[in-house]
Design a protein around this motif. Structure first.
Motif, PDB file in Angstrom:
ATOM      1  N   PRO A  64      26.797 -16.458 -63.823  1.00  0.00           N
ATOM      2  CA  PRO A  64      25.899 -16.742 -64.404  1.00  0.00           C
ATOM      3  C   PRO A  64      24.478 -16.070 -63.755  1.00  0.00           C
ATOM      4  N   THR A  65      23.911 -15.654 -64.908  1.00  0.00           N
ATOM      5  CA  THR A  65      22.514 -14.678 -63.840  1.00  0.00           C
ATOM      6  C   THR A  65      21.443 -15.045 -63.304  1.00  0.00           C
ATOM      7  N   HIS A  66      21.218 -16.942 -63.317  1.00  0.00           N
ATOM      8  CA  HIS A  66      20.093 -17.514 -62.285  1.00  0.00           C
ATOM      9  C   HIS A  66      20.517 -17.886 -61.041  1.00  0.00           C
ATOM     10  N   TRP A  91      24.421 -23.997 -65.745  1.00  0.00           N
ATOM     11  CA  TRP A  91      23.540 -24.303 -67.389  1.00  0.00           C
ATOM     12  C   TRP A  91      22.271 -24.693 -66.970  1.00  0.00           C
ATOM     13  N   ASN A  92      22.806 -25.768 -66.310  1.00  0.00           N
ATOM     14  CA  ASN A  92      21.913 -26.822 -66.028  1.00  0.00           C
ATOM     15  C   ASN A  92      21.251 -27.153 -64.346  1.00  0.00           C
ATOM     16  N   ARG A  93      21.487 -26.154 -63.879  1.00  0.00           N
ATOM     17  CA  ARG A  93      21.553 -25.446 -62.428  1.00  0.00           C
ATOM     18  C   ARG A  93      21.079 -24.723 -61.792  1.00  0.00           C
ATOM     19  N   THR A  94      19.716 -24.114 -60.595  1.00  0.00           N
ATOM     20  CA  THR A  94      19.110 -23.106 -60.998  1.00  0.00           C
ATOM     21  C   THR A  94      19.388 -22.756 -59.277  1.00  0.00           C
ATOM     22  N   ALA A  95      18.811 -21.556 -58.704  1.00  0.00           N
ATOM     23  CA  ALA A  95      19.148 -21.349 -57.008  1.00  0.00           C
ATOM     24  C   ALA A  95      18.754 -22.214 -55.990  1.00  0.00           C
ATOM     25  N   LYS A 114      10.666 -18.396 -55.339  1.00  0.00           N
ATOM     26  CA  LYS A 114      10.215 -19.261 -56.314  1.00  0.00           C
ATOM     27  C   LYS A 114      10.682 -18.302 -57.416  1.00  0.00           C
ATOM     28  N   ALA A 115      10.882 -17.259 -57.613  1.00  0.00           N
ATOM     29  CA  ALA A 115      10.787 -16.174 -58.564  1.00  0.00           C
ATOM     30  C   ALA A 115      12.248 -16.618 -59.015  1.00  0.00           C
ATOM     31  N   VAL A 116      13.333 -17.004 -58.415  1.00  0.00           N
ATOM     32  CA  VAL A 116      14.483 -16.749 -58.099  1.00  0.00           C
ATOM     33  C   VAL A 116      15.062 -17.891 -58.976  1.00  0.00           C
ATOM     34  N   VAL A 117      14.437 -19.410 -58.456  1.00  0.00           N
ATOM     35  CA  VAL A 117      14.342 -21.001 -58.723  1.00  0.00           C
ATOM     36  C   VAL A 117      13.503 -21.411 -59.655  1.00  0.00           C
TER      37      VAL A 117
END
Length: 296
Positions: free
Chosen positions: A71-73, A119-123, A129-132
């Motif tokens: 996952p890229t994010h 897909w439904n998650r964040t860092a 904040k750029a990554v999140v």
């Protein structure tokens, strides 16, 4: 914000505050490949599939024996699966916990399920904040393996080169073998202006099943062939975007027959040896007009 006494740690803290909108080409690994690397003619890891719109990867991996799903994010290697001949090379981590151990058989349907979950998650919220705020995405890419050990030339390992470029000069290189740790090479300059790299740590003969049998031969190849290749390409990438500090990561193929950019990192908060941090922060201050740049 920056003065003659600003340290490596303080620079890293300042960078954490950068606005997300300015960093899309860095924190989105798909945009990085399409918008930066491909126009520059810099090779990235060969790709079977990548998308910011469709997380369905099953049809792209079901017939493959060796591949990487990422996952890229996400960060911290979360949800990343590295598969060789149908088995996981490394542990698979979800939410900081190991859910699949190295050596276990890979299940393509389970990998698909995990991508849908990611897909439904964040860092993590403590990330910049750029990554999140990065756009969800997934890449299925080739597994790139190195064969750099003259003492065991048929042994395949995942070897990654991470070049730290400060104001256009590659000054530090982290070298990782199979996630067993990393060795750090730092740039130096002699009285005639010639740049070379030396290592401040050496651990490659103490990695259990991944130990290098001919460490002297390995180091010679790394120093004379691989690092110069990575240094030049990393400097091209960093200079193209005008970054004050950019870490460019490469995967090594074969006997350094080819290297591929896997990702770039704007927030490489690495706990470096004091000597390495001193070299980096001097060059950093130099770029902002506060130091000699240590000769570089």
């Amino acid at each position: 914000l920056v003065d003659a006494s600003t340290t490596y740690e303080e620079f890293m803290t300042l960078r954490q505050r950068l606005d997300a909108i300015d960093l899309r080409n860095f924190e989105d690994k798909i945009r990085l490949r399409r918008n930066l690397l491909q126009p520059l003619g810099i090779l990235h890891t060969p790709t079977f599939y990548m998308s910011n719109e469709d997380p369905n990867i099953l049809e792209h991996i079901v017939a493959l024996e060796s591949y990487v799903v990422k996952p890229t994010h996400m960060t911290e290697s979360e949800h990343v699966a590295v598969v060789h001949r149908g088995h996981h090379i490394f542990d698979v981590q979800l939410n900081g916990e190991v859910v699949r151990q190295a050596g276990e058989l890979a299940d393509p349907k389970l990998l698909q399920k995990r991508v849908l979950d990611a897909w439904n998650r964040t860092a993590y919220e403590w990330e910049c904040k750029a990554v999140v705020s990065a756009t969800p995405g997934v890449i299925v890419e080739s597994l790139v393996l190195a064969t750099l050990d003259p003492g065991w030339p048929e042994k395949e390992r995942v070897e990654e080169v991470r070049c730290h470029v400060i104001w256009g000069e590659a000054l530090a290189v982290e070298w990782s073998v199979g996630r067993k740790g990393s060795s750090v090479f730092v740039a130096d300059i002699d009285d005639k202006g010639r740049k070379s790299f030396s290592t401040v740590s050496h651990w490659i003969s103490q990695m259990e099943d991944l130990s290098i049998l001919d460490p002297d031969g390995w180091v010679e190849t790394v120093m004379t062939k691989c690092i110069p290749m990575a240094q030049l390409q990393a400097q091209r990438v960093a200079s193209a975007v005008g970054a004050d500090h950019l870490r460019v990561d490469f995967l090594v193929e074969g006997n350094c027959d080819q290297i591929y950019v896997s990702e770039v990192e704007l927030f490489p908060a690495v706990p470096f040896h004091a000597k390495v941090m001193e070299v980096i922060e001097k060059r950093w201050r130099y770029g902002y007009g506060y130091d000699s740049g240590a000769g570089f």
